[in-house]
Scaffold this motif. Structure first.
Motif, PDB file in Angstrom:
ATOM      1  N   SER A  92     -24.256 -17.025  -9.458  1.00 36.16           N
ATOM      2  CA  SER A  92     -24.039 -18.143 -10.114  1.00 36.16           C
ATOM      3  C   SER A  92     -22.307 -18.661 -10.511  1.00 36.16           C
ATOM      4  N   ALA A  93     -21.547 -19.623 -10.531  1.00 36.68           N
ATOM      5  CA  ALA A  93     -20.489 -19.748 -11.389  1.00 36.68           C
ATOM      6  C   ALA A  93     -20.707 -19.307 -13.298  1.00 36.68           C
ATOM      7  N   SER A  94     -22.270 -20.805 -13.579  1.00 34.94           N
ATOM      8  CA  SER A  94     -23.090 -20.031 -14.828  1.00 34.94           C
ATOM      9  C   SER A  94     -23.377 -19.692 -15.346  1.00 34.94           C
ATOM     10  N   GLU A  95     -23.623 -17.821 -14.495  1.00 34.58           N
ATOM     11  CA  GLU A  95     -24.073 -16.934 -14.957  1.00 34.58           C
ATOM     12  C   GLU A  95     -22.637 -15.970 -15.545  1.00 34.58           C
ATOM     13  N   VAL A  96     -21.736 -16.955 -15.039  1.00 37.35           N
ATOM     14  CA  VAL A  96     -20.421 -15.512 -15.130  1.00 37.35           C
ATOM     15  C   VAL A  96     -19.388 -16.464 -15.796  1.00 37.35           C
ATOM     16  N   ALA A  97     -19.725 -17.711 -16.548  1.00 37.11           N
ATOM     17  CA  ALA A  97     -18.807 -18.165 -17.090  1.00 37.11           C
ATOM     18  C   ALA A  97     -17.354 -17.796 -17.723  1.00 37.11           C
ATOM     19  N   LYS A  98     -17.972 -16.305 -18.928  1.00 40.36           N
ATOM     20  CA  LYS A  98     -16.955 -16.330 -19.421  1.00 40.36           C
ATOM     21  C   LYS A  98     -15.805 -14.962 -18.821  1.00 40.36           C
ATOM     22  N   GLY A 123      -3.725  -8.659 -16.699  1.00 44.82           N
ATOM     23  CA  GLY A 123      -3.301  -8.744 -17.892  1.00 44.82           C
ATOM     24  C   GLY A 123      -4.144  -9.223 -19.023  1.00 44.82           C
ATOM     25  N   ARG A 124      -4.878  -9.901 -18.286  1.00 43.01           N
ATOM     26  CA  ARG A 124      -5.525 -11.705 -18.305  1.00 43.01           C
ATOM     27  C   ARG A 124      -7.196 -10.988 -18.655  1.00 43.01           C
ATOM     28  N   HIS A 125      -7.421  -9.797 -18.123  1.00 37.66           N
ATOM     29  CA  HIS A 125      -8.597  -9.516 -18.550  1.00 37.66           C
ATOM     30  C   HIS A 125      -9.288  -8.591 -20.016  1.00 37.66           C
ATOM     31  N   PHE A 126      -9.701  -9.066 -20.512  1.00 38.74           N
ATOM     32  CA  PHE A 126     -10.105  -8.530 -21.751  1.00 38.74           C
ATOM     33  C   PHE A 126     -11.232  -8.266 -22.172  1.00 38.74           C
ATOM     34  N   HIS A 127     -12.358  -7.750 -23.173  1.00 42.16           N
ATOM     35  CA  HIS A 127     -13.463  -7.322 -22.731  1.00 42.16           C
ATOM     36  C   HIS A 127     -14.135  -8.357 -23.861  1.00 42.16           C
ATOM     37  N   LEU A 128     -14.962  -8.447 -23.347  1.00 51.55           N
ATOM     38  CA  LEU A 128     -16.310  -9.750 -22.931  1.00 51.55           C
ATOM     39  C   LEU A 128     -17.505  -9.036 -23.632  1.00 51.55           C
ATOM     40  N   LYS A 129     -18.494 -10.086 -25.032  1.00 50.24           N
ATOM     41  CA  LYS A 129     -19.375  -9.263 -25.471  1.00 50.24           C
ATOM     42  C   LYS A 129     -20.410  -9.822 -24.424  1.00 50.24           C
ATOM     43  N   GLY A 130     -21.400  -9.250 -23.982  1.00 55.24           N
ATOM     44  CA  GLY A 130     -22.689  -8.795 -22.828  1.00 55.24           C
ATOM     45  C   GLY A 130     -22.894  -7.993 -22.004  1.00 55.24           C
ATOM     46  N   GLY A 131     -22.291  -7.319 -22.682  1.00 55.22           N
ATOM     47  CA  GLY A 131     -22.206  -6.414 -21.904  1.00 55.22           C
ATOM     48  C   GLY A 131     -21.707  -5.584 -20.118  1.00 55.22           C
ATOM     49  N   ILE A 132     -21.982  -4.972 -19.602  1.00 51.50           N
ATOM     50  CA  ILE A 132     -21.307  -4.323 -18.704  1.00 51.50           C
ATOM     51  C   ILE A 132     -22.424  -4.582 -17.171  1.00 51.50           C
ATOM     52  N   GLU A 133     -23.474  -5.184 -17.569  1.00 51.42           N
ATOM     53  CA  GLU A 133     -24.000  -5.700 -16.699  1.00 51.42           C
ATOM     54  C   GLU A 133     -23.994  -6.820 -16.149  1.00 51.42           C
ATOM     55  N   TYR A 135     -20.796  -7.837 -16.746  1.00 52.07           N
ATOM     56  CA  TYR A 135     -19.284  -7.514 -15.747  1.00 52.07           C
ATOM     57  C   TYR A 135     -19.117  -7.874 -14.575  1.00 52.07           C
ATOM     58  N   LYS A 136     -20.193  -6.575 -13.960  1.00 54.92           N
ATOM     59  CA  LYS A 136     -20.663  -6.144 -12.874  1.00 54.92           C
ATOM     60  C   LYS A 136     -21.240  -7.165 -12.011  1.00 54.92           C
ATOM     61  N   ARG A 137     -21.948  -8.358 -12.970  1.00 55.46           N
ATOM     62  CA  ARG A 137     -22.089  -9.948 -12.465  1.00 55.46           C
ATOM     63  C   ARG A 137     -20.609 -10.684 -11.742  1.00 55.46           C
ATOM     64  N   TYR A 138     -19.923 -10.922 -12.210  1.00 52.65           N
ATOM     65  CA  TYR A 138     -18.800 -10.714 -11.917  1.00 52.65           C
ATOM     66  C   TYR A 138     -18.401 -10.192 -10.726  1.00 52.65           C
ATOM     67  N   VAL A 139     -18.449  -9.039 -10.769  1.00 54.12           N
ATOM     68  CA  VAL A 139     -17.803  -8.539 -10.040  1.00 54.12           C
ATOM     69  C   VAL A 139     -18.463  -8.527  -8.705  1.00 54.12           C
ATOM     70  N   VAL A 140     -19.727  -8.774  -8.420  1.00 54.57           N
ATOM     71  CA  VAL A 140     -20.634  -9.766  -7.524  1.00 54.57           C
ATOM     72  C   VAL A 140     -20.204 -10.806  -6.371  1.00 54.57           C
ATOM     73  N   TYR A 141     -20.231 -11.823  -7.819  1.00 54.78           N
ATOM     74  CA  TYR A 141     -19.386 -12.592  -7.902  1.00 54.78           C
ATOM     75  C   TYR A 141     -18.508 -13.018  -6.347  1.00 54.78           C
ATOM     76  N   PHE A 142     -17.302 -12.354  -7.738  1.00 55.44           N
ATOM     77  CA  PHE A 142     -16.609 -12.022  -6.627  1.00 55.44           C
ATOM     78  C   PHE A 142     -16.090 -11.958  -5.254  1.00 55.44           C
ATOM     79  N   ARG A 174     -14.966   1.031 -19.602  1.00 54.65           N
ATOM     80  CA  ARG A 174     -16.463   0.629 -18.673  1.00 54.65           C
ATOM     81  C   ARG A 174     -16.580  -0.549 -17.826  1.00 54.65           C
ATOM     82  N   ALA A 175     -15.670  -1.356 -17.671  1.00 51.79           N
ATOM     83  CA  ALA A 175     -15.652  -2.192 -16.847  1.00 51.79           C
ATOM     84  C   ALA A 175     -14.959  -1.460 -15.511  1.00 51.79           C
ATOM     85  N   CYS A 176     -13.589  -1.720 -15.961  1.00 53.08           N
ATOM     86  CA  CYS A 176     -13.486  -0.068 -14.340  1.00 53.08           C
ATOM     87  C   CYS A 176     -14.324   0.808 -13.666  1.00 53.08           C
ATOM     88  N   LEU A 177     -15.372   1.281 -14.594  1.00 53.51           N
ATOM     89  CA  LEU A 177     -16.525   2.164 -14.218  1.00 53.51           C
ATOM     90  C   LEU A 177     -17.153   1.596 -13.498  1.00 53.51           C
TER      91      LEU A 177
END
Length: 259
Positions: A92-98, A123-133, A135-142, A174-177
């Motif tokens: 859901s969008a709420s899971e990857v809101a950041k 250029g709009r991507h900045f490291h976020l707290k919460g860990g690589i998992e 970010y992977k959820r965001y990739v799956v959402y996308f 880490r996000a790229c990998l």
């Protein structure tokens, strides 16, 4: 009239994309047989209903260069991953809101093969707290969003990775990998082509660190485009009326959450 013509063109491409060679057809049958055997084994949670259509199995087969055993193993790992990582069937969008709030991923238009066009503004991507998992959820959402927009029978998408304004603050290996792992291991043969545009010199140092983790099938789909050639290169694959306006086309970018 133009939309009708576009629809007819996409239907022709759908027919072409649905074609499975006789050799692949036999291997897909072998994969299904192997999966049925695995399902019947004790302590195995594989469900035949989750296996999907022949096109899905073909993607895994092609990702392993036609090796039935390796493709089956890869697919079993995918089923297990999907159950644990996406237990509700979707992110859901709420899971990857950041990540969504960074407004860095877009989707608009189709290329000449009927593949959805996506754009990432690095250029709009900045490291976020919460860990690589997270970010992977965001990739799956996308990826799930992109796939849901594909015409019936289409399997791939085009990605324009725009590094305009990208610098030290945006470095997130880490996000790229993590994104590579999700794409290559769980969404094989979904990427049709990746254009990397506006890459600064500093990015090439990071690229050297990432390249060893990119499989050969993916490497063949990556094209670095010089700034002076961006529009001309993209127009080889994308009609001007389907090209994002930031690259000289006629369509405005639409954020992934609004697509």
């Amino acid at each position: 009239m133009e939309s009708t013509k576009k629809f007819e063109e996409l239907k022709k491409l759908e027919t072409k994309n649905n074609e499975i060679s006789p050799e692949e057809d036999k291997k897909i049958d072998l994969m299904r047989s192997s999966l049925t055997v695995l399902q019947e084994q004790e302590d195995n949670n594989i469900s035949v209903k989750e296996v999907g259509d022949d096109l899905m199995l073909r993607r895994f087969l092609r990702a392993r260069d036609g090796d039935v055993e390796k493709a089956t193993s890869m697919f079993v790992k995918y089923l297990s991953w999907r159950k644990s990582f996406v237990p509700n069937g979707s992110i859901s969008a709420s899971e990857v809101a950041k990540d969504l709030n960074q407004n860095k991923m877009f989707m608009q238009g189709f290329d000449k093969q009927g593949r959805p066009i996506t754009v990432g503004l690095a250029g709009r991507h900045f490291h976020l707290k919460g860990g690589i998992e997270d970010y992977k959820r965001y990739v799956v959402y996308f990826l799930d969003k992109v796939i849901s927009r594909m015409p019936s029978g289409q399997e791939k998408f085009v990605f324009i990775g725009d590094l305009d304004g990208w610098g030290y603050a945006n470095i997130d290996i880490r996000a790229c990998l993590g994104a590579l792992t999700v794409l290559q291991d769980f969404y094989p043969e979904r990427l049709g082509k990746l254009f990397i545009v506006n890459a600064p010199y500093i990015f090439m140092m990071v690229w050297k660190m990432i390249t060893p983790f990119i499989d050969n099938n993916t490497k063949k789909k990556i094209i670095f485009v010089e700034k002076k050639d961006i529009k001309a290169t993209l127009l080889e694959d994308i009609e001007e009326n389907q090209l994002p306006d930031v690259y000289g086309g006629k369509l405005s970018l639409v954020s992934i959450q609004d697509a």
